[in-house]
Design a protein around this motif. Structure first.
Motif, PDB file in Angstrom:
ATOM      1  N   GLY A 100      19.148 -41.947  36.732  1.00 33.48           N
ATOM      2  CA  GLY A 100      18.277 -42.930  37.358  1.00 33.48           C
ATOM      3  C   GLY A 100      16.913 -43.073  36.715  1.00 33.48           C
ATOM      4  O   GLY A 100      16.651 -42.567  35.629  1.00 33.48           O
ATOM      5  N   THR A 101      16.038 -43.758  37.424  1.00 35.30           N
ATOM      6  CA  THR A 101      14.707 -44.076  36.922  1.00 35.30           C
ATOM      7  C   THR A 101      13.637 -43.246  37.621  1.00 35.30           C
ATOM      8  O   THR A 101      13.865 -42.661  38.686  1.00 35.30           O
ATOM      9  CB  THR A 101      14.397 -45.558  37.145  1.00 35.30           C
ATOM     10  N   ALA A 102      12.450 -43.250  37.041  1.00 32.45           N
ATOM     11  CA  ALA A 102      11.325 -42.530  37.645  1.00 32.45           C
ATOM     12  C   ALA A 102      10.986 -43.112  39.014  1.00 32.45           C
ATOM     13  O   ALA A 102      10.537 -42.404  39.914  1.00 32.45           O
ATOM     14  CB  ALA A 102      10.111 -42.596  36.719  1.00 32.45           C
ATOM     15  N   ALA A 103      11.210 -44.421  39.192  1.00 36.04           N
ATOM     16  CA  ALA A 103      10.910 -45.069  40.470  1.00 36.04           C
ATOM     17  C   ALA A 103      11.782 -44.535  41.600  1.00 36.04           C
ATOM     18  O   ALA A 103      11.375 -44.541  42.756  1.00 36.04           O
ATOM     19  CB  ALA A 103      11.096 -46.583  40.338  1.00 36.04           C
ATOM     20  N   ASP A 104      12.981 -44.086  41.275  1.00 37.21           N
ATOM     21  CA  ASP A 104      13.896 -43.580  42.298  1.00 37.21           C
ATOM     22  C   ASP A 104      13.880 -42.066  42.421  1.00 37.21           C
ATOM     23  O   ASP A 104      14.565 -41.501  43.283  1.00 37.21           O
ATOM     24  CB  ASP A 104      15.329 -44.030  41.991  1.00 37.21           C
ATOM     25  N   ALA A 105      13.122 -41.393  41.580  1.00 38.52           N
ATOM     26  CA  ALA A 105      13.097 -39.929  41.596  1.00 38.52           C
ATOM     27  C   ALA A 105      12.291 -39.406  42.788  1.00 38.52           C
ATOM     28  O   ALA A 105      11.319 -40.035  43.212  1.00 38.52           O
ATOM     29  CB  ALA A 105      12.483 -39.405  40.300  1.00 38.52           C
ATOM     30  N   PRO A 106      12.681 -38.255  43.326  1.00 37.28           N
ATOM     31  CA  PRO A 106      11.861 -37.635  44.372  1.00 37.28           C
ATOM     32  C   PRO A 106      10.484 -37.297  43.814  1.00 37.28           C
ATOM     33  O   PRO A 106      10.320 -37.100  42.600  1.00 37.28           O
ATOM     34  CB  PRO A 106      12.644 -36.362  44.715  1.00 37.28           C
TER      35      PRO A 106
END
Length: 211
Positions: A100-106
């Motif tokens: 995934g992307t940094a935007a979706d990372a915890p």
């Protein structure tokens, strides 16, 4: 005049407030069908892919399967498993792992680069067993939900995330107010200021009328 301005601006400010929607941060499971990805109809613990299958996992925030992000790779079985010969009693499964992307990372975590792997496992192995052969450590929740692949993410499992409707992919990187509050805080403050301005103007007008 200020009261009239408040009457005009308030509906505009309220209309500008972002609609909120519930999403979930999790690993979705996909199967490669020709040249496209389709959402798997079984979980990885019960799916038993055949030799030559291509299966994918994508970590993202989504509301449901219709909204889920697909793995960002069109790798074929021949490409992924080119260096892994077949063997009697075994099968080869090509796996695409998209973290995934940094935007979706915890918060505080950085997604690893997406990668592929070829799992050679017993002929009756499940997708979960193929995944365990090439992408440990895996982490599962109490309800058998797949929480982490190759140790990512380090924490959390299918948690609900409040996001702005139509902007689920960017929620984690959305700009915040200077005080660190939710983006809607500034909007509400503006509404309050307009209402206060209108109220003050009305008070002044009545005071003049009494004079």
């Amino acid at each position: 005049m200020a009261a009239a301005l408040a009457a005009v601006l308030l509906p505009v400010l309220l209309a500008a407030a972002p609609a909120r929607a519930a999403g979930y941060r999790y690993w979705s499971f996909w199967e490669r069908d020709g040249d496209r990805w389709t959402y798997a109809t079984q979980g990885p613990a019960t799916a038993r892919p055949g030799d030559g299958s291509v299966q994918g996992f994508r970590f993202s925030v989504s509301a449901d399967s219709a909204d889920a992000a697909r793995p960002r790779s069109g790798a074929s079985f021949g490409t992924v498993c080119a260096g892994v010969p077949g063997r009697d009693g075994a099968k080869r499964v090509a796996l695409v792992l998209d973290f995934g992307t940094a935007a979706d990372a915890p918060a505080g975590e950085t997604p690893p680069a997406r990668r592929t792997a070829c799992a050679r496992v017993p002929a009756d192995a499940t997708t979960a067993e193929a995944l365990a052969a090439v992408a440990k450590p895996l982490r599962y929740g109490s309800d058998a939900l797949l929480c982490a692949i190759a140790g990512y993410p380090q924490r959390g499992c299918g948690e609900q995330v409040s996001t702005a409707a139509g902007d689920r992919r960017e929620h984690a990187s959305a700009p915040r107010d200077d005080d660190g509050g939710d983006p809607s805080v500034g909007l509400l403050a503006g509404v309050a200021a307009v209402l206060a301005l209108g109220g003050a103007a009305l008070w002044q007008t009545r005071r003049r009328g009494r004079g």
